[in-house]
Structure formats: structure tokens, C-alpha cells
Design a protein around this motif. Structure first.
Motif, PDB file in Angstrom:
ATOM      1  N   GLN A  40      60.681 -25.732  17.364  1.00 30.39           N
ATOM      2  CA  GLN A  40      61.125 -25.745  15.957  1.00 30.39           C
ATOM      3  C   GLN A  40      60.061 -27.370  14.869  1.00 30.39           C
ATOM      4  O   GLN A  40      59.827 -27.688  13.773  1.00 30.39           O
ATOM      5  CB  GLN A  40      61.829 -25.889  15.555  1.00 30.39           C
ATOM      6  CG  GLN A  40      62.849 -25.041  15.956  1.00 30.39           C
ATOM      7  CD  GLN A  40      64.354 -24.721  15.579  1.00 30.39           C
ATOM      8  OE1 GLN A  40      64.798 -25.729  14.684  1.00 30.39           O
ATOM      9  NE2 GLN A  40      65.104 -24.020  15.949  1.00 30.39           N
ATOM     10  N   ALA A  41      60.255 -28.210  15.738  1.00 25.83           N
ATOM     11  CA  ALA A  41      59.813 -29.829  15.657  1.00 25.83           C
ATOM     12  C   ALA A  41      58.210 -30.137  15.924  1.00 25.83           C
ATOM     13  O   ALA A  41      57.743 -30.692  15.189  1.00 25.83           O
ATOM     14  CB  ALA A  41      60.589 -31.327  16.160  1.00 25.83           C
ATOM     15  N   LEU A 183      56.205 -30.512  11.541  1.00 30.50           N
ATOM     16  CA  LEU A 183      57.393 -32.155  10.748  1.00 30.50           C
ATOM     17  C   LEU A 183      56.006 -33.088  10.567  1.00 30.50           C
ATOM     18  O   LEU A 183      56.514 -34.670  10.513  1.00 30.50           O
ATOM     19  CB  LEU A 183      58.175 -32.936  11.357  1.00 30.50           C
ATOM     20  CG  LEU A 183      59.709 -31.106  11.738  1.00 30.50           C
ATOM     21  CD1 LEU A 183      60.508 -31.974  11.892  1.00 30.50           C
ATOM     22  CD2 LEU A 183      59.737 -30.647  10.123  1.00 30.50           C
ATOM     23  N   GLY A 187      57.744 -34.957  14.056  1.00 33.05           N
ATOM     24  CA  GLY A 187      59.037 -34.230  14.540  1.00 33.05           C
ATOM     25  C   GLY A 187      58.319 -34.540  15.900  1.00 33.05           C
ATOM     26  O   GLY A 187      59.127 -33.412  16.724  1.00 33.05           O
ATOM     27  N   GLN A 190      60.289 -36.177  17.527  1.00 31.33           N
ATOM     28  CA  GLN A 190      62.018 -35.702  17.899  1.00 31.33           C
ATOM     29  C   GLN A 190      61.850 -34.622  19.013  1.00 31.33           C
ATOM     30  O   GLN A 190      62.474 -34.593  19.375  1.00 31.33           O
ATOM     31  CB  GLN A 190      61.468 -34.774  16.325  1.00 31.33           C
ATOM     32  CG  GLN A 190      62.191 -35.598  15.405  1.00 31.33           C
ATOM     33  CD  GLN A 190      63.648 -34.845  13.571  1.00 31.33           C
ATOM     34  OE1 GLN A 190      63.610 -33.822  13.951  1.00 31.33           O
ATOM     35  NE2 GLN A 190      63.639 -35.911  13.069  1.00 31.33           N
TER      36      GLN A 190
END
Length: 422
Positions: A40-41, A183, A187, A190
Motif C-alpha cells: 500500500q505504501a 506515497l 512511502g 514506510q
């Protein structure tokens, strides 16, 4: 405060046992829990985040190996920090380890239940898993090692099937490192911080230094072997997931490995993958409970936790009171926590723990040094960068709990000084 005179743990673990316990703590955490949130990141740059996490983790692993070769008592970086940097540094390491790994235990119990429990029964099954594995640990460390070997073997077989199936699926994601970061560069970091959660299992080997045969030789070798095996597995799994599902598919899936074999038309393999996921999560949980118990034992011996937790069972030679306390706390966390929050919180605590490990290794004398200081400097920088680029909720919660622990130690020391002055 002098060390409490408590019975020593028994040295019963060889190299294969130590490698199995380290793999049991790693395999499961990364493969079945962290790839989805990381995708997702990082999006299609998932493997780049894995590489960043691996570099930081390898620096930490070599620092742990160098320290473990000299400091062979139980406790991991709690013991190393006390010896090399002072009592406050050791306490900070031990506290970060406890809070981070208690969250990891909860995450592994919830991951097991997500794959193994019927719909609606996930939380009760997770609670039962914690209670059962605390019981296994209480029977002795050789039983822990045997159970971990069996669990890791099942998990690796299932992963091999999942990877083979994923690579036979029609390509869904195109090339890795192609496309925008969801991101941005934050991201990427992360995702690396979340994937670091997958590598921290080698700490279980170091924390069990009092139970390993020939620890000065066995522990460094076991840490390196377990780390390399885990990295190869993670790279293969991450590549197959991106091939079969694409970055968006990995990010949106609750069970990406099962979805990958389904995309290949291997419907028969989905139950096998679920069994492997459940086994891997149990292996990680089993090794985590053992590692937390040993660090808690070391802290209780120094009165940084209540001294009654330092008891070692006269027959099974395990820190039974500490392990029971771990079980109670983890059951409480599982009852109220959520998986994604547990992973972020755990990563923050564990990254700070390894920050102190790298600083401790930096301070070691030249004659016991196995790796150049530049690796420890890179480890310090990497731990700080990944810790403070995690989702802000994880950073705030982790910093708050760390502050509570430090304040508690201040109050305890003040009470002890007041009593000694009476």
C-alpha cells in the motif's frame, strides 16, 4: 543493584536449533503479515523497500552477532546495552524489545487466526493459540526448538508451492520499479519500516544466549544463516506476488499468497497455503514468547522488572513466571488490537532496540570486533530513519509507551534511594 542469585538456564541448543528458532520468528511475520501493508505504501517499488529493510536488518544482525560472541548471558541487547553503554541504555533496549515484541505476538496470533479460524471466530482462536503456545514454552526450550523445526518445515513447503504457483500465473503487475510511488519517497521508507518487522527474528537467537552450546561460535553463525535464508524466501515471495497480482492486488488482498495461487488456477493449493500461513504464524509466535521470556528474565534479575519474574522452573529450566506474564499481556492485546496497528507499533519499538544494539557494538573494543564500525553507523542511521518515517500513529504511540517505561524506572530508583537513606 547487584544481579539476583537465580538458577542458570541450561545450555541445550545447537546450531540447527538456534537457526530454527530464528527462522521460526522471521518466517511468518514478513511473508504472511507485512507484504500487504508495505505494498500500500510502496506500490510497484515493493522490492526496493525490501532491499532497504534488508540492508538495515543485516547491519543490525552483524552487530547482534558481534555482541553475542562476547556477552553470552540471556537478554540480548538489554544485556549488551548495560555492559557497553550503561544501565539506562540497557533498560531502554529491554523496554523497547518488550513493547515491540508483545505487539508482534499479538500480530502473529491474529495472523494465525485469519488463516485458520472460521469466519467470526478469529479473535477467540487467536486467544487460544497464545494460551497453547505459552504452555509449550513452559515445557522446556528443547520442546520449543523441536516444535519450531516442524512448524518451519511446513511453512517453507507451503511457501515453495505458493511461489511456484505465483510465477505460473499470467503476469498481472508488469515490471517491479515501474510506476509511481503511491506515497512518494516517504512511502518507500514506510514500506521498508513495515517490512523490517519481518527480519527481526534473529533477535530470538541472541536473547537465548544462556541456553546455546558454545554461544561465542554458535550464535553469530546462526544469526547469519537464518538471515540469509529468510532474505531469499522474502525476495522470492515478493517477486511472485508482484508477478501474479500486481502491486495493487497485493495491497488490497488479506491473503495475497492464497490469491496468487488462485490466479494461477491452482485452486487445490489455496488450502495448502493457508495451512502454511497458520503454521508459520504459530512458529513466529512460539519463538517470540520464548525470546520475550528471556529478555524479561534478564530485566527481572536486575530489578528493572519485578524480581519475582526472575524465577526459573526447577524441572523445566525455563523462566515460567515471566512466560506466564507474557501470555496474560498478549491475550489482553489480542482482545482489543488490530493487525495493521500492531505491526507498525512493533516495528517502532524493535527499530529503537536495534539502534541501541548498533551503538553498543560501536563501543566494543578492537580485539573483539568482527565487523567494521561503518556497518554499525549505517545501522544507527537506518534504524532512526525507518523508525521515524513509520505512520505517525505508530511513532506517537511507541514514543508514549517508551516514556512511560522510562518514567517508571525513575520512580523506582527514587524509591530505592529513599529506602536506603532511612
Amino acid at each position: 543493584m547487584p544481579t539476583s542469585p537465580t538458577p542458570a538456564l541450561a545450555r541445550r541448543l545447537g546450531l540447527v536449533d538456534a537457526v530454527a528458532i530464528g527462522l521460526g520468528a522471521m518466517i511468518g511475520a514478513g511473508v504472511f503479515a507485512a507484504f500487504g501493508p508495505a505494498a500500500q505504501a510502496a506500490g510497484p517499488w515493493l522490492l526496493a523497500s525490501l532491499a532497504i529493510a534488508a540492508v538495515v536488518a543485516y547491519c543490525n544482525a552483524t552487530s547482534s552477532a558481534q555482541l553475542a560472541a562476547v556477552h553470552t548471558a540471556a537478554g540480548g541487547t538489554y544485556a549488551y546495552g548495560r555492559a557497553e553503554l550503561g544501565a539506562w541504555w540497557g533498560f531502554a533496549a529491554g523496554w523497547c524489545f518488550l513493547i515491540g515484541k508483545l505487539a508482534s505476538c499479538a500480530a502473529m496470533a491474529m495472523t494465525f487466526a485469519a488463516y485458520a479460524a472460521p469466519a467470526g471466530w478469529e479473535r477467540p482462536v487467536a486467544l487460544l493459540a497464545v494460551a497453547a503456545l505459552v504452555g509449550v514454552n513452559l515445557l522446556g526450550v528443547t520442546r520449543t526448538a523441536l516444535a519450531t523445526k516442524i512448524i518451519v518445515s511446513v511453512a517453507l513447503l507451503a511457501l515453495a508451492i505458493a511461489v511456484a504457483g505465483g510465477f505460473t500465473a499470467p503476469a498481472a503487475g508488469g515490471a517491479a520499479f515501474a510506476g509511481e510511488l503511491p506515497l512518494g519517497s516517504l512511502g518507500l521508507l514506510q514500506a521498508a519500516g513495515l517490512l523490517f518487522f519481518a527480519f527481526a527474528g534473529y533477535a530470538r537467537i541472541a536473547t537465548m544466549g544462556e541456553e546455546v552450546k558454545d554461544p561465542a561460535r554458535t550464535i553469530p553463525h546462526a544469526i547469519t544463516i537464518a538471515f540469509v535464508i529468510a532474505l531469499v524466501v522474502y525476495a522470492a515471495v515478493g517477486s511472485s506476488l508482484l508477478w501474479a497480482l500486481g502491486a495493487s492486488g497485493v495491497a488490497s488482498s488479506n491473503a495475497p499468497l492464497a490469491d496468487a495461487v488462485s490466479a494461477a488456477g491452482w485452486g487445490w493449493a489455496a488450502p495448502v497455503v493457508r495451512i502454511g500461513a497458520a503454521a508459520a504464524s504459530l512458529g513466529a509466535l512460539l519463538a517470540l514468547i520464548a525470546g520475550i521470556g528471556r529478555t524479561g528474565l534478564a530485566m527481572a534479575r536486575e530489578h528493572d522488572l519485578p524480581p519475582f519474574l526472575s524465577a526459573v522452573h526447577p524441572r523445566f529450566r525455563v523462566p515460567h513466571r515471566m512466560e506466564l506474564a507474557v501470555g496474560v499481556v498478549v491475550i489482553g492485546v489480542v482482545a482489543v488490537a488490530d493487525l495493521r496497528g500492531a505491526i507498525g507499533f512493533s516495528s517502532f519499538g524493535v527499530l529503537l532496540y536495534y539502534l541501541i544494539a548498533n551503538l553498543s557494538a560501536w563501543r566494543q573494543r578492537r580485539e573483539v570486533r568482527r565487523y567494521p564500525r561503518g556497518m554499525q553507523a549505517l545501522g544507527v542511521a537506518g534504524c532512526l530513519l525507518l523508525a521515524f518515517t513509520l505512520p505517525w500513529q505508530s511513532v506517537v504511540a511507541g514514543a508514549a509507551v517508551l516514556a512511560v517505561g522510562m518514567a517508571g524506572r525513575v520512580l523506582r530508583l527514587r524509591r530505592e534511594r529513599a529506602r536506603s537513606g532511612e
